[in-house]
Structures are given as C-alpha cells and as structure tokens.
Scaffold this motif. Structure first.
Motif, PDB file in Angstrom:
ATOM      1  N   PHE A  99       0.828  -1.206   0.000  1.00 32.02           N
ATOM      2  CA  PHE A  99       0.000   0.000   0.000  1.00 32.02           C
ATOM      3  C   PHE A  99       0.866   1.261   0.000  1.00 32.02           C
ATOM      4  O   PHE A  99       0.511   2.265  -0.625  1.00 32.02           O
ATOM      5  CB  PHE A  99      -0.938  -0.008   1.211  1.00 32.02           C
ATOM      6  N   LEU A 100       1.992   1.213   0.707  1.00 33.16           N
ATOM      7  CA  LEU A 100       2.903   2.362   0.712  1.00 33.16           C
ATOM      8  C   LEU A 100       3.461   2.612  -0.684  1.00 33.16           C
ATOM      9  O   LEU A 100       3.484   3.761  -1.166  1.00 33.16           O
ATOM     10  CB  LEU A 100       4.034   2.116   1.710  1.00 33.16           C
ATOM     11  N   PHE A 101       3.870   1.551  -1.352  1.00 34.62           N
ATOM     12  CA  PHE A 101       4.421   1.700  -2.697  1.00 34.62           C
ATOM     13  C   PHE A 101       3.355   2.181  -3.685  1.00 34.62           C
ATOM     14  O   PHE A 101       3.623   3.055  -4.525  1.00 34.62           O
ATOM     15  CB  PHE A 101       5.002   0.356  -3.150  1.00 34.62           C
ATOM     16  N   VAL A 102       2.151   1.635  -3.603  1.00 33.42           N
ATOM     17  CA  VAL A 102       1.080   2.035  -4.523  1.00 33.42           C
ATOM     18  C   VAL A 102       0.700   3.498  -4.313  1.00 33.42           C
ATOM     19  O   VAL A 102       0.508   4.262  -5.267  1.00 33.42           O
ATOM     20  CB  VAL A 102      -0.141   1.110  -4.343  1.00 33.42           C
ATOM     21  N   GLY A 103       0.586   3.920  -3.065  1.00 35.50           N
ATOM     22  CA  GLY A 103       0.229   5.307  -2.792  1.00 35.50           C
ATOM     23  C   GLY A 103       1.275   6.291  -3.296  1.00 35.50           C
ATOM     24  O   GLY A 103       0.936   7.320  -3.906  1.00 35.50           O
ATOM     25  N   TRP A 104       2.527   6.002  -3.029  1.00 44.32           N
ATOM     26  CA  TRP A 104       3.593   6.883  -3.520  1.00 44.32           C
ATOM     27  C   TRP A 104       3.640   6.897  -5.051  1.00 44.32           C
ATOM     28  O   TRP A 104       3.894   7.943  -5.667  1.00 44.32           O
ATOM     29  CB  TRP A 104       4.942   6.425  -2.949  1.00 44.32           C
ATOM     30  N   THR A 105       3.404   5.730  -5.672  1.00 44.14           N
ATOM     31  CA  THR A 105       3.437   5.672  -7.141  1.00 44.14           C
ATOM     32  C   THR A 105       2.320   6.494  -7.755  1.00 44.14           C
ATOM     33  O   THR A 105       2.546   7.277  -8.697  1.00 44.14           O
ATOM     34  CB  THR A 105       3.331   4.213  -7.593  1.00 44.14           C
ATOM     35  N   ILE A 106       1.096   6.350  -7.233  1.00 38.88           N
ATOM     36  CA  ILE A 106      -0.030   7.098  -7.788  1.00 38.88           C
ATOM     37  C   ILE A 106       0.165   8.596  -7.600  1.00 38.88           C
ATOM     38  O   ILE A 106      -0.099   9.400  -8.511  1.00 38.88           O
ATOM     39  CB  ILE A 106      -1.343   6.624  -7.135  1.00 38.88           C
ATOM     40  N   THR A 107       0.632   8.986  -6.415  1.00 35.90           N
ATOM     41  CA  THR A 107       0.847  10.414  -6.172  1.00 35.90           C
ATOM     42  C   THR A 107       1.984  10.956  -7.026  1.00 35.90           C
ATOM     43  O   THR A 107       1.917  12.085  -7.525  1.00 35.90           O
ATOM     44  CB  THR A 107       1.143  10.646  -4.683  1.00 35.90           C
ATOM     45  N   SER A 108       3.026  10.167  -7.208  1.00 37.23           N
ATOM     46  CA  SER A 108       4.156  10.640  -8.018  1.00 37.23           C
ATOM     47  C   SER A 108       3.779  10.769  -9.490  1.00 37.23           C
ATOM     48  O   SER A 108       4.319  11.625 -10.200  1.00 37.23           O
ATOM     49  CB  SER A 108       5.342   9.680  -7.872  1.00 37.23           C
ATOM     50  N   LEU A 109       2.855   9.948  -9.960  1.00 33.97           N
ATOM     51  CA  LEU A 109       2.444  10.029 -11.358  1.00 33.97           C
ATOM     52  C   LEU A 109       1.720  11.326 -11.673  1.00 33.97           C
ATOM     53  O   LEU A 109       1.587  11.693 -12.845  1.00 33.97           O
ATOM     54  CB  LEU A 109       1.532   8.843 -11.710  1.00 33.97           C
ATOM     55  N   GLY A 110       1.229  12.015 -10.657  1.00 30.44           N
ATOM     56  CA  GLY A 110       0.564  13.287 -10.890  1.00 30.44           C
ATOM     57  C   GLY A 110       1.513  14.459 -11.063  1.00 30.44           C
ATOM     58  O   GLY A 110       1.057  15.565 -11.384  1.00 30.44           O
ATOM     59  N   HIS A 111       2.812  14.257 -10.847  1.00 31.46           N
ATOM     60  CA  HIS A 111       3.774  15.348 -11.013  1.00 31.46           C
ATOM     61  C   HIS A 111       3.898  15.692 -12.500  1.00 31.46           C
ATOM     62  O   HIS A 111       3.989  14.804 -13.356  1.00 31.46           O
ATOM     63  CB  HIS A 111       5.144  14.937 -10.452  1.00 31.46           C
ATOM     64  N   PRO A 112       3.890  16.978 -12.841  1.00 29.37           N
ATOM     65  CA  PRO A 112       3.950  17.350 -14.267  1.00 29.37           C
ATOM     66  C   PRO A 112       5.163  16.798 -14.997  1.00 29.37           C
ATOM     67  O   PRO A 112       5.059  16.377 -16.155  1.00 29.37           O
ATOM     68  CB  PRO A 112       3.960  18.883 -14.217  1.00 29.37           C
ATOM     69  N   THR A 113       6.324  16.787 -14.338  1.00 29.72           N
ATOM     70  CA  THR A 113       7.528  16.281 -15.004  1.00 29.72           C
ATOM     71  C   THR A 113       7.400  14.800 -15.323  1.00 29.72           C
ATOM     72  O   THR A 113       7.751  14.338 -16.425  1.00 29.72           O
ATOM     73  CB  THR A 113       8.757  16.529 -14.116  1.00 29.72           C
ATOM     74  N   ILE A 114       6.905  14.031 -14.380  1.00 31.05           N
ATOM     75  CA  ILE A 114       6.741  12.592 -14.603  1.00 31.05           C
ATOM     76  C   ILE A 114       5.678  12.340 -15.668  1.00 31.05           C
ATOM     77  O   ILE A 114       5.804  11.415 -16.488  1.00 31.05           O
ATOM     78  CB  ILE A 114       6.399  11.892 -13.278  1.00 31.05           C
TER      79      ILE A 114
END
Length: 504
Positions: free
Chosen positions: A284-299
C-alpha cells in the motif's frame, strides 16, 4: 446580483476539469466545432435563459410557482410514464410511516435541484483541493500528505486517530480562531513585525456558520458549472469502463474471456492461499507513492514521451503474441451439451372399447398424479409434429424413439395402480380395482364401477407386469394408457456477434 455568498462553501478556483480519453472529445456527444466567441455567446445565452427561469419560480412554492408549460409537461409525463405509489401496493413498515416519498413533479424537481445546487459546493471544494494536492500544485502540501500516508501505512492503527485529527485541525481549530481572531501585528521597524496570539479574553467575532449560496449569485452558477462538469466526468468514465470491460467479460469473444477467466481464477486461488504472507503495508505504501508521483507534471511528460516512443510501436506486436497464444492454448471446440427429452403418448378407451389417440403430454397422467386428483384434463399437443425442442436447444436426432424399458421409468416415478406391459408396444395401463359392498358404502363415487367379483378387496401390488395376450379379457384395465418416447437434443449454437452494442 451578489458576487459572493458569505460563509458558504463554493469552489472559487479554476473549474473542475473534464476527463477526456480522446483529444477530439468535446463536452457533449453531439458537439459541433465552434469558435471561442461562439461558445462564449452560447454560454451567456444559456445563463440568461436559466436566470429568467429561476426568476419565475424564485420565492414561490412549487405548487404556485410553476408556469403553464411546466404544468402541461407534468400532466403529459404523468400520462406517458405512470407513477406507482409503492405504499398502496405494499404493507407499510414502521419506518415507512415517517418517510414521505412524493411522486415525480416538475416543480418539486426544480425546487429540489435549486436547493441541492446551493449546498453542493462543499463537495466541489473538496474535489478541487484533492486535484491540487495530487497534481503537486504546492509541493509542501503534497509532501506533507505523503508523510501522513507513510505513517498510516507503516502503522495502520493510526487510522483510528486520523478522523479525530481531521476534526481538530479542519473544524474545531479554525472555528476557534475565527471566533477569537488575533490582534493586528505590532510594527517595530520597517522590515520586521512581531506577532503574538492570545486565546484569552471574550470572543471578538461571531461564530462561523455554513450557509447555502444565494440563488442567482455567482457562486450559485459556479456550483452549476462544476455540477455540469462532474456529470460529464461520470458519463465519460462510465462509457469508458463499459467499452473496456464489457467486450472482454461478456464472452462475445470466448477465447479472450476464457483466458481472462483462467488468469482471474488462478490469481484468486493464489491470493486465497498466500494473501497472509504478502507485506500489505509495503504494498500500500508503494502504490500510494506511485499514484501520487504520477501526478507530477515532469513525470507525466516523461510518461507521455515513453508511451509514444516505446509502447505504441510494440503494442500491436504484443497483442499479436497474445492472440496467437490464446488461439493455440485455449481450446473451445468441444462438442455441444446433449440431453434426453421425453414425451408421453396418452390414449383413452372409448365407449366402443377401442383405444383412441388423445394427446402427447409431458406428464404420464398416472392415476395418483396431482392433475388426476384435481379432476383436470391432461395438457399437451395432439400431434407428434407439434412437439418442440426446449428453448435454447435443438434436435440432434431426426426421429423419436420408443422407450422399451417402461418398467424403469415407472419405478423411478414411484407410480402405483398401473399395469406395465413388458412386451409389444410397452403401454402402461391404469388398473381398475375391485371393491366389495362395504367399500362402496364408504366410497359412493365407486358405486357405478363394474365389480366382476364380490367379497374382500383383492390385494394388488403397486404395479403389475403383463402382456397383451396375458391380460386380454380380464376387464381390469382402466380408461387411460400411456407410453414414453425419447429424443436427444443439443445446445443451440449462437453465432458470435461482430459488434458489441451497449444499451443505455
């Protein structure tokens, strides 16, 4: 017209974005290409018409504020779509005695929509804050959210504390600060200021309250704007999910659906056995960080570039490999399911002593059947050609076959009071029992029954075996006889549809 409504929740940021799965999508299914000036004029005209409509019903009850057009349309809808009152057709429960469920009415619908739109702003405010948080609009806020999420994942017991913290920091503390505002800062120099907050003393401001926005205000139309976009979001997400999931799961393409079923079943079996061994906190920690990181404009920009340069060129090749694996490993050309169906040919003894063809029935119409006891007639068809295969089945044999094992189906149904013919045409006859005078006193309906012999009732088995030659002339057979015919059927094959239609 008021520009803002005091103490009301409303999204005053950018409009809620509409989700788009295609760059050519517009806000509606039948939208036409238009210039920005034409779109702006159209929106202004819609807003003007909407304001005029609200002015007609503002400040009046739904019954008296409806226009003549609304009343005529309501009467028309009541004729076309009859409204059923559930309370009249079902017994009322104690909870229904305190609940009022009015029928459909255009004035009531209009009034409820205006009240709903005036109070829905809190949902859009929350939606806007979530979008800003996940899109990394303010980096410190997103990192703070990830820190809290990390603590909750590593220690799930903090979920019980989280609602209380939200209540404290989001409701109680801001309400207290609004009730006891801070004093203005003391200017000590041209470049610095000291700020001291004191919670002592009487309240200096009224308690904050939440009020619905005023009708026809700018906030009211902001809510309508966000509600419009949210409805479009739901429609697009719904249609996208249906278009992606339904063709793959409704077995219109049986090999693909069978493959999906196989992998789903194996995954469920593995998780059923080994789910307690997985590190769910880390997952769950990995999934949450991944989903939130995908919202960064650069990514997001990097993902779009990767998709165009690496995924799209190999997408067709991957689908081809999957289709070839499905075609080689998933075998669906097994023989269709077959079943045996039965029909009973019934004949009745005429007054001249001859057997007459009566009908073909699905029931043997035996002496102790429910239909015979109630005195009802047998149901069926007069001709063999009229017997149809069951729905969804078709005949796999050209002709009916006579069941030569009449004794077996009589024993399976535990039929009594019949005589089974073991040779010849395999008829199963009713038996006419013999009763003495005492039995006729207790059973008047048997008074006219022929009794060739007198004395005690003859003890007979549940059924008897005999042939036509052995039993001819005994006079003990009843007025009905039947025999069983059987025929094989198979599942009707339905051709796979070339297109999948989605019903609204």
């Amino acid at each position: 017209m008021d520009e803002f409504t005091v103490d009301a929740f409303v999204n005053r940021d950018d409009p809620i974005p509409v989700i788009s799965f295609d760059t050519n999508d517009d806000l509606s299914d039948d939208a036409e290409l238009a210039t920005p000036e034409r779109k702006r004029d159209k929106l202004l005209q819609h807003g003007k018409n909407l304001k005029d409509s609200f002015r007609n019903v503002q400040g009046k009850a739904p019954e008296t504020g409806s226009s003549m057009q609304d009343r005529l349309l309501e009467k028309l809808l009541q004729q076309v779509v009859p409204v059923e009152d559930l309370s009249s057709s079902r017994p009322e429960t104690p909870s229904q005695n305190y609940i009022s469920r009015p029928s459909f009415s255009l004035p009531t619908m209009s009034a409820n929509f205006r009240r709903f739109n005036a109070r829905i702003g809190v949902v859009f405010v929350f939606q806007s804050k979530v979008i800003r948080l996940l899109s990394w609009h303010t980096t410190s806020h997103t990192l703070s959210f990830l820190a809290v999420y990390t603590f909750v994942c590593l220690d799930p017991y903090l979920l019980t504390v989280l609602p209380l913290v939200v209540l404290l920091l989001a409701l109680l503390v801001p309400s207290f600060i609004a009730r006891h505002p801070a004093a203005p800062p003391t200017i000590t120099s041209q470049t610095s200021a000291t700020f001291q907050y004191s919670a002592t003393g009487p309240p200096l401001a009224p308690a904050p309250t939440v009020k619905p926005v005023k009708e026809l205000s700018r906030d009211f139309f902001r809510n309508m704007r966000d509600l419009q976009n949210s409805m479009e979001d739901f429609s697009r997400i719904h249609d996208k999910i249906i278009s992606v999931i339904t063709p793959r799961t409704n077995f219109s393409n049986e090999p693909l659906s069978s493959t999906l079923f196989l992998f789903t079943f194996l995954s469920a079996l593995i998780l059923f056995i080994a789910s307690h061994l997985l590190p769910w906190r880390i997952i769950f920690l990995f999934v949450g960080w991944t989903i939130t990181s995908l919202g960064h404009p650069t990514i997001q920009r990097q993902m779009l570039t990767t998709h165009k340069t690496h995924v799209v060129p190999h997408e067709k090749q991957a689908l081809t490999l999957l289709d070839s694996w499905i075609a080689s490993d998933i075998v669906l050309d097994s023989a269709p399911e077959t079943r045996e169906v039965e029909i009973f040919e019934l004949q009745k003894l005429s007054s001249a002593g001859e057997w007459e063809s009566w009908l073909f029935s699905s029931s043997p119409y035996d002496p102790l059947s429910e239909v015979r006891i109630k005195g009802e007639r047998a149901k069926g068809t007069r001709f063999f050609e009229d017997v149809k295969a069951p729905a969804g089945w078709e005949w796999s044999e050209k002709k009916w076959a006579l069941d030569l094992w009449s004794r077996e189906w009589v024993e399976e149904r535990i039929i009594t009071g019949v005589e089974v013919e073991t040779e010849g045409e395999r008829w199963v006859y009713d038996i006419r029992y013999e009763y003495d005078d005492m039995d006729q006193d207790f059973f008047p309906e048997l008074e006219n029954t022929p009794t060739p012999t007198k004395g005690k009732k003859k003890v007979l088995p549940s059924w008897e075996e005999g042939s036509e030659a052995e039993t001819e002339g005994r006079g003990r057979r009843g007025e009905w006889r039947r025999r069983r015919w059987v025929r094989m059927v198979k599942r009707k094959w339905v051709a796979r549809a070339t297109t999948t239609s989605i019903k609204p």
